[in-house]
Design an enzyme around this catalytic site. Structure first.
Site, PDB file in Angstrom:
ATOM      1  CG  ASP A  29      -1.880   1.184   1.391  1.00 32.68           C
ATOM      2  OD1 ASP A  29      -2.854   1.199   0.379  1.00 32.68           O
ATOM      3  OD2 ASP A  29      -1.690   2.088   1.881  1.00 32.68           O
ATOM      4  CD  GLU A  31      -1.641   5.918   3.064  1.00 35.95           C
ATOM      5  OE1 GLU A  31      -2.214   7.168   2.692  1.00 35.95           O
ATOM      6  OE2 GLU A  31      -2.076   5.043   3.358  1.00 35.95           O
ATOM      7  CG  HIS A 170      -6.472   7.011   5.653  1.00 30.09           C
ATOM      8  ND1 HIS A 170      -7.036   6.918   4.213  1.00 30.09           N
ATOM      9  CD2 HIS A 170      -7.785   7.069   6.278  1.00 30.09           C
ATOM     10  CE1 HIS A 170      -8.255   7.047   4.518  1.00 30.09           C
ATOM     11  NE2 HIS A 170      -8.717   6.890   5.288  1.00 30.09           N
ATOM     12  CG  ASP A 175      -4.409   1.432   5.000  1.00 33.44           C
ATOM     13  OD1 ASP A 175      -4.689   1.384   6.440  1.00 33.44           O
ATOM     14  OD2 ASP A 175      -4.617   2.477   4.314  1.00 33.44           O
TER      15      ASP A 175
END
Length: 579
Positions: A29, A31, A170, A175
Site C-alpha cells: 500500500d 500513501e 490510512h 493498510d
C-alpha cells in the site's frame, strides 16, 4: 506384431498451475500527496510478504516527497512535513522495494492506483516497470461476495467483515496488513468456486458469469447507432438505463468479461429484454437518458434518479434576510444557491458564508422594530443584532448584499475568511476542526461555481450551436433556458440557414420557471454545457451574451478539487467517504 498402447495419465494439480499455497504474495500500500501519479509523490510505502498463509517479511518506510504535504493529506493520513523531513527519497527506496517483490505476485486494494505510482516511479528513475502478476482484492471481492454480504468493497468494510486483526488507518503498513487478512479470506471464498491455482485466480476475476453468457442473445437485435438502451425484466419494468454512441457495442459489453460490476451482473440475471431508443446525436441520447432515469427511477441506476430531492440555500426576502435551507425554488425576490445533493452540504455552505459575513442566524422572521434580546453571536461580533435594534435595516442590507454577491458573483471574501481560519487551526494542531472547515469551504465553492456556470446558460432564451458530426455534416442543437429543445444532423453540403430555421421552428416550446434552473434539471444543463465547451463546437445563434462572472467561484474550484483528489482516492480504497 506388437501393438503399442497409449495410457492416459491424469495430471496432478501442480501440473495445471501454481497452487495458491505455493505462491509468494507481496501485499503493498502507498500513501501519496495526491491522486495523480504524474503530478504527486509517494510519502509512505508498506509491504507484507506472505507464503502459504504465513507472513515471511515486511517492508515499511516513510518517504520524502520532495515538497510540502498538502494540509488536506496531512489531516487524512497524519503524515506531516516534519515526519518525512529525515526520510529517504523514493529513488533510494525503490531498489529495495523491487528486490523485495522479486518473484512474487503483487496484491493491492484498488491496484491500478498503487501500480500507477510504482510504474511512474520506475520510469522516472530508469527502472523497467514490474512484470509481476497483480491481484486486486477489490476486484476479487466483487467476484466472490454478494451485495447482502458486503454493501461495498472498500477496504475498511472488508476488514470489518472478515475481522481483520489490523484496522485500516490510512498508514501504509497498517493498510497492507489489513489487505493481507482480506486477501486470505477472499482466497478461501474463491476456493469454493474451484479456484486453487494462481492461473485460475487470474482468470476467475475477469471471467463472465454463466448468466452473462446465457443472456448474450439480448444484444443480437440492438442497432449500431447512438441512443438510449433500457434493460427490462419479464414484466417490462426498467431495471437499468444507459446511453451510448454505439448501442450495439455498448450493450454487447455487458455480456463479456469486461463487465465486472457486481450490481450490473446481478441485473443481467434478471433482465429479459433490451429496449433501445435511437437518437439523432450523442447529446440527445445523454439528455434522454437523464429524463428517463428521473421518470422511471430504475433500481439498478445509482445516479440521476431523484433530481426532485435537490436542496437549495435561500437568502430570504424580508427586512432582515437570513440563510435558509429549502427544497423548493419559488418565484420571489430571494437569492438561491445550489442545487446541493444533500441538506448537510447546504448546511456546510451556509456555515462558510456565516464565517465571512455577519448575517443573523436566528430562524424567526424579524420586523423593523426590536423584538427580543440579542444572542451570544452579537457579543462575539458575529452578528449586528438587528433583533435588538443595534443595526438598522440599511446597515444590515449591506451584509445581505454581500451574501448575494458571494452567491452569484464573487467568492473571494468567503474563500479568504475560511482559509484564514483553517490556517490558524492547523497551526494550533486542531486538525479535526480544520478538516470540518475544509469541507464547509468546499461545499460552498462547489455549489457557487456550479450555479454560476448553470446560470450562464439558463438565463438565455435561446442558443443554437453546432459541432462536426461523425462522417461529415453537423450535429445541431437548440437550447432554451438550459433545456435541450431540439437536435438534428445537417447532412454534408446542405445549406445551414434553412436547416437551422426548420429545426428552431419545430423545437420544443420552453416556458421558464424561477431560479437558476428554470426549465431543466441541473444535470441536463450540465450535459449541454459540457458539449458546448467541447472542441469544434460553434455558436450559430444566441439571444444574449454567454458569459461567466470574472470573480466567480470557478476560478477557485480548481484549488479545491486538486486538494480533494487524493482524498477521493483514499476514500474509495479505504472506506472513509467525503461528504
Amino acid at each position: 506384431m506388437v501393438k503399442s498402447v497409449e495410457i492416459a495419465v491424469q495430471g496432478a494439480l501442480d501440473e495445471l498451475g501454481t497452487p495458491l499455497d505455493q505462491v509468494t504474495f507481496v501485499v503493498f500500500d502507498l500513501e501519496t500527496t495526491g491522486g495523480s501519479a504524474a503530478e504527486h509523490a509517494i510519502t509512505e510505502i508498506g509491504a507484507v510478504k506472505v507464503l502459504g498463509g504465513q507472513v515471511v517479511g515486511e517492508l515499511a518506510t516513510l518517504v520524502d516527497p520532495g515538497g510540502p504535504i498538502p494540509p488536506f493529506i496531512a489531516v487524512l493520513t497524519g503524515i506531516t512535513d516534519a515526519m518525512v523531513a529525515a526520510a529517504p527519497k523514493f529513488a533510494s527506496v525503490l531498489p529495495s522495494f523491487l528486490e523485495f517483490i522479486k518473484g512474487a505476485t503483487l496484491v493491492a486494494h484498488n491496484a491500478p492506483f498503487d501500480m500507477g505510482f510504482i510504474k511512474a516511479a520506475c520510469a522516472a528513475h530508469g527502472y523497467p516497470p514490474p512484470a509481476n502478476p497483480v491481484v486486486d482484492t477489490a476486484d476479487l471481492a466483487r467476484r466472490v461476495l454478494t451485495r447482502d454480504e458486503a454493501p461495498n468493497c472498500k477496504l475498511s468494510t472488508l476488514a470489518r467483515i472478515f475481522r481483520s486483526s489490523t484496522e485500516p488507518s490510512h498508514r501504509a503498513l497498517a493498510d497492507a496488513r489489513a489487505t493481507t487478512d482480506v486477501l486470505h479470506a477472499l482466497l478461501e471464498r474463491a476456493g469454493s468456486f474451484g479456484v486453487h491455482t494462481l492461473e485460475e485466480l487470474k482468470g476467475f476475476v475477469r471471467a463472465p458469469t454463466p448468466e452473462q453468457r446465457r443472456k448474450r442473445h439480448l444484444a443480437d437485435t440492438v442497432p449500431a447507432a447512438p441512443g438510449v438502451y433500457v434493460f427490462e425484466d419479464e414484466h417490462g419494468e426498467a431495471l437499468y438505463i444507459g446511453k451510448s454512441g454505439s448501442l450495439r457495442t455498448r450493450v454487447r459489453s455487458y455480456f463479456t468479461a469486461s463487465e465486472t460490476r457486481r450490481r450490473i451482473r446481478e441485473m443481467i440475471g434478471i433482465a429479459e429484454r433490451v429496449r433501445t431508443i435511437v437518437c439523432a446525436t450523442g447529446l440527445e441520447a445523454e439528455v434522454r437518458e437523464l429524463r428517463l432515469i428521473a421518470a422511471g427511477k430504475p433500481r439498478y441506476n445509482r445516479r440521476s434518479r431523484f433530481p426532485e430531492r435537490a436542496v437549495w440555500l435561500k437568502l430570504t426576502d424580508e427586512p432582515f434576510p437570513r440563510l435558509s435551507v429549502v427544497r423548493e425554488v419559488r418565484d420571489d425576490q430571494a437569492a438561491y444557491l445550489g442545487p446541493f445533493g444533500s441538506g448537510r452540504a447546504a448546511e456546510d455552505a451556509r456555515s462558510a458564508l456565516h464565517e465571512a459575513i455577519p448575517l443573523r442566524r436566528c430562524t424567526e422572521r424579524l420586523g423593523l422594530r426590536p423584538s427580543r434580546t440579542a444572542c451570544a453571536l452579537a457579543e462575539l461580533g458575529r452578528c449586528g443584532a438587528p433583533c435588538e435594534g443595534r443595526e438598522s435595516q440599511a446597515g444590515y442590507a449591506v451584509h445581505a448584499e454581500a451574501v448575494r454577491r458571494a452567491m452569484e458573483h464573487d467568492a473571494s471574501a468567503v474563500y479568504a475568511a475560511v482559509q484564514a481560519r483553517m490556517e490558524r487551526l492547523s497551526v494550533e494542531q486542531r486538525y479535526e476542526e480544520a478538516a470540518a472547515d475544509r469541507d464547509r469551504l468546499a461545499a460552498y465553492i462547489r455549489a457557487a461555481a456550479r450555479m454560476q456556470r448553470l446560470w450562464s446558460l439558463t438565463r438565455l432564451p435561446q442558443l443554437v450551436a453546432a459541432s462536426p458530426a461523425f462522417g461529415g455534416g453537423w450535429d445541431i442543437h437548440v437550447v432554451r433556458y438550459g433545456r435541450l429543445a431540439a437536435a438534428g444532423v445537417m447532412p454534408r453540403g446542405a445549406h445551414p440557414t434553412p436547416f437551422v430555421d426548420a429545426l428552431v421552428a419545430t423545437a420544443e416550446t420552453v416556458r421558464p420557471g424561477p431560479g437558476p434552473t428554470p426549465a431543466a434539471t441541473a444535470e441536463e444543463t450540465e450535459c449541454i454545457l459540457r458539449w458546448l465547451e467541447s472542441p469544434g463546437v460553434r455558436l450559430v445563434q444566441a439571444d444574449d451574451g454567454w458569459s461567466m462572472p470574472a470573480w466567480g467561484a470557478a476560478r477557485l474550484r480548481g484549488r479545491i478539487e486538486r486538494a480533494y483528489q487524493a482524498l477521493r482516492r483514499h476514500s474509495e480504497r479505504e472506506g472513509r467517504p467525503l461528504r
